[in-house]
Write a protein that holds these residues in place. Sequence first.
Motif, PDB file in Angstrom:
ATOM      1  N   LEU A  76       0.736  -1.456  10.512  1.00 30.74           N
ATOM      2  CA  LEU A  76       0.513  -0.077   9.624  1.00 30.74           C
ATOM      3  C   LEU A  76      -1.045  -0.221   9.157  1.00 30.74           C
ATOM      4  O   LEU A  76      -1.644   0.594   9.370  1.00 30.74           O
ATOM      5  CB  LEU A  76       1.373  -0.214   8.196  1.00 30.74           C
ATOM      6  CG  LEU A  76       2.756  -0.083   8.233  1.00 30.74           C
ATOM      7  CD1 LEU A  76       3.556   0.121   6.728  1.00 30.74           C
ATOM      8  CD2 LEU A  76       3.236   0.943   9.210  1.00 30.74           C
ATOM      9  N   ALA A  77      -1.279  -1.556   8.654  1.00 29.84           N
ATOM     10  CA  ALA A  77      -2.946  -1.867   8.378  1.00 29.84           C
ATOM     11  C   ALA A  77      -3.653  -1.309   9.324  1.00 29.84           C
ATOM     12  O   ALA A  77      -4.962  -0.680   9.112  1.00 29.84           O
ATOM     13  CB  ALA A  77      -3.179  -2.906   7.715  1.00 29.84           C
ATOM     14  N   ARG A  78      -3.357  -1.723  10.672  1.00 31.13           N
ATOM     15  CA  ARG A  78      -4.477  -1.482  11.715  1.00 31.13           C
ATOM     16  C   ARG A  78      -4.619  -0.031  12.305  1.00 31.13           C
ATOM     17  O   ARG A  78      -5.457   0.298  12.523  1.00 31.13           O
ATOM     18  CB  ARG A  78      -3.627  -2.069  13.047  1.00 31.13           C
ATOM     19  CG  ARG A  78      -3.580  -3.557  12.813  1.00 31.13           C
ATOM     20  CD  ARG A  78      -3.045  -4.200  14.258  1.00 31.13           C
ATOM     21  NE  ARG A  78      -3.856  -3.892  15.360  1.00 31.13           N
ATOM     22  CZ  ARG A  78      -3.303  -3.899  16.635  1.00 31.13           C
ATOM     23  NH1 ARG A  78      -2.249  -4.033  16.766  1.00 31.13           N
ATOM     24  NH2 ARG A  78      -4.332  -3.510  17.726  1.00 31.13           N
ATOM     25  N   CYS A  79      -3.796   0.907  11.424  1.00 34.61           N
ATOM     26  CA  CYS A  79      -3.682   2.262  11.815  1.00 34.61           C
ATOM     27  C   CYS A  79      -4.608   2.966  10.702  1.00 34.61           C
ATOM     28  O   CYS A  79      -4.945   4.026  11.016  1.00 34.61           O
ATOM     29  CB  CYS A  79      -2.128   2.877  11.885  1.00 34.61           C
ATOM     30  SG  CYS A  79      -0.985   2.579  12.833  1.00 34.61           S
ATOM     31  N   GLY A  80      -4.895   2.368   9.596  1.00 37.89           N
ATOM     32  CA  GLY A  80      -5.781   2.891   8.799  1.00 37.89           C
ATOM     33  C   GLY A  80      -4.961   3.336   7.434  1.00 37.89           C
ATOM     34  O   GLY A  80      -4.288   2.425   6.759  1.00 37.89           O
ATOM     35  N   PRO A 122       7.476   9.392   6.170  1.00 39.58           N
ATOM     36  CA  PRO A 122       7.401   8.340   6.915  1.00 39.58           C
ATOM     37  C   PRO A 122       6.755   8.753   8.317  1.00 39.58           C
ATOM     38  O   PRO A 122       7.482   8.127   9.223  1.00 39.58           O
ATOM     39  CB  PRO A 122       8.324   7.168   6.644  1.00 39.58           C
ATOM     40  CG  PRO A 122       9.530   8.314   6.815  1.00 39.58           C
ATOM     41  CD  PRO A 122       8.957   9.466   5.975  1.00 39.58           C
ATOM     42  N   GLY A 123       6.016   9.643   8.432  1.00 42.91           N
ATOM     43  CA  GLY A 123       5.553  10.180   9.468  1.00 42.91           C
ATOM     44  C   GLY A 123       4.659   8.949  10.522  1.00 42.91           C
ATOM     45  O   GLY A 123       4.335   8.032  10.094  1.00 42.91           O
ATOM     46  N   LEU A 124       4.367   9.665  11.712  1.00 40.85           N
ATOM     47  CA  LEU A 124       3.604   8.724  12.593  1.00 40.85           C
ATOM     48  C   LEU A 124       2.194   8.161  12.076  1.00 40.85           C
ATOM     49  O   LEU A 124       1.541   9.392  11.345  1.00 40.85           O
ATOM     50  CB  LEU A 124       3.393   9.475  13.882  1.00 40.85           C
ATOM     51  CG  LEU A 124       2.804   9.273  15.267  1.00 40.85           C
ATOM     52  CD1 LEU A 124       3.137   7.788  15.610  1.00 40.85           C
ATOM     53  CD2 LEU A 124       2.639   9.976  16.045  1.00 40.85           C
ATOM     54  N   LEU A 125       1.651   7.125  12.316  1.00 43.70           N
ATOM     55  CA  LEU A 125       0.457   6.935  11.938  1.00 43.70           C
ATOM     56  C   LEU A 125      -0.401   6.658  13.313  1.00 43.70           C
ATOM     57  O   LEU A 125       0.115   6.146  14.247  1.00 43.70           O
ATOM     58  CB  LEU A 125       0.588   5.511  11.100  1.00 43.70           C
ATOM     59  CG  LEU A 125       1.081   5.564   9.913  1.00 43.70           C
ATOM     60  CD1 LEU A 125       1.241   4.326   9.312  1.00 43.70           C
ATOM     61  CD2 LEU A 125       0.686   6.701   8.807  1.00 43.70           C
ATOM     62  N   CYS A 126      -1.779   6.676  13.113  1.00 48.25           N
ATOM     63  CA  CYS A 126      -2.391   6.400  14.251  1.00 48.25           C
ATOM     64  C   CYS A 126      -4.015   6.133  13.776  1.00 48.25           C
ATOM     65  O   CYS A 126      -4.694   6.912  12.742  1.00 48.25           O
ATOM     66  CB  CYS A 126      -2.620   7.551  15.137  1.00 48.25           C
ATOM     67  SG  CYS A 126      -3.430   7.362  16.438  1.00 48.25           S
ATOM     68  N   SER A 127      -4.848   5.025  14.326  1.00 49.41           N
ATOM     69  CA  SER A 127      -5.989   4.982  14.205  1.00 49.41           C
ATOM     70  C   SER A 127      -6.955   5.781  15.064  1.00 49.41           C
ATOM     71  O   SER A 127      -8.129   6.032  14.766  1.00 49.41           O
ATOM     72  CB  SER A 127      -6.288   3.342  14.617  1.00 49.41           C
ATOM     73  OG  SER A 127      -6.008   3.395  16.020  1.00 49.41           O
ATOM     74  N   CYS A 128      -6.475   6.310  16.191  1.00 46.86           N
ATOM     75  CA  CYS A 128      -7.368   7.052  17.058  1.00 46.86           C
ATOM     76  C   CYS A 128      -7.518   8.838  16.266  1.00 46.86           C
ATOM     77  O   CYS A 128      -6.597   9.329  15.708  1.00 46.86           O
ATOM     78  CB  CYS A 128      -6.620   7.442  18.278  1.00 46.86           C
ATOM     79  SG  CYS A 128      -7.832   8.356  19.399  1.00 46.86           S
TER      80      CYS A 128
END
Length: 359
Positions: A16-20, A84-90
């Motif tokens: 999760l943390a990697r997603c921001g 709890p939706g989709l997470l993304c770093s992009c």
Amino acid sequence: MRVVVSADIGEWNRQLARCGRFDVYHLAEYHRTAEKLGEGEALLLVFEAEGEVAALPLLRRPLWTLSGLEDVRLYDAASAYGYPGLLCSCDIDSPAAERFRREFQESLDEALRSLEIVSFFGRQHPLIDTAWLWGDAYAPLGPTVAIDLTRSEQSQWSEMRSNHRRDIRRAEREGVVVVEDTTLRRLDEFRRIYEETMRTVGAASQYFFSEAYYRSLRENLGRRIKLFFAEYEGRPVAAAMFFLCGRIIQYHLGGTDELGRDRLRSPIKAIFDHVRRWGKAADYHWLHLGGGLGARRDSLYRFKAGFTKNEFTFGVVRKIVDAAAYRELVAKRCGKTEGDCEEGYFPAYRRPINALRAA
């Protein structure tokens, strides 16, 4: 695409943390609560490409627990209660965004099929916009509101609707005080007030939670829970539960008893004001109040919107993974077509069969 189980709390939350940005509803601890209550097997699907990462938490649910589908050995998936939706770093503006989206969708389809999941219903987070990754599977439902705690106290107060400001001042004059239950020992009192409110507004059964639910929240989220009561002459007349994560305060559940509604003009307003001021002092950025029942612009939404003009969009994801299996499930449980199940429900085969057909 990798699959992480909720028992591996450290790895789950590291992804999760990697997603921001992420919120309490994404945490492994929150999903362990849902899992413990029999809502499904909690999984985190993690996709990586071009140095970016996306993470999707979900609950994998067996279909053979549904009447009429006892012989089916397949699953579907859904989000846990909340956002709890989709997470993304992009970022959507990244030159690699379209390629990332396409590869994510291909990888997700493959992963869901390998998990024997027929369909997925997801609840996106209003403050974390990743709708662009879903394409046509995403649909906006309605507004939520959040107070921007980075703004000045004067700015926050002046943006509040005048009747809210008036009722907060009145509550203070009449001796209403806001107290925090730091030990979470008053969850039974909270539940009584909350359920009284839900019955008053005619809420659906999904908004009522068991004693085990509250006990599990305390065990799994403990320090992330803030529980407040508004008290009048030593009696609790309103209560609210909040979750803390990162820079977000999330209003989760709350209510007001009969005395609070009839005599004190909704003392829960005093709780929101207290938490707003506490959150700003503690350097939180958002107090997310949510929206109306079923994402409607109802009286609950209008009440919350009286605290702020900051509006966000809550949306859901309706994704059919295996179209042939989906049609077969609908036919098996509802009749020949989806129309034989009540309309406006996804997945259609989980909707209670209408009374006419049952007769």
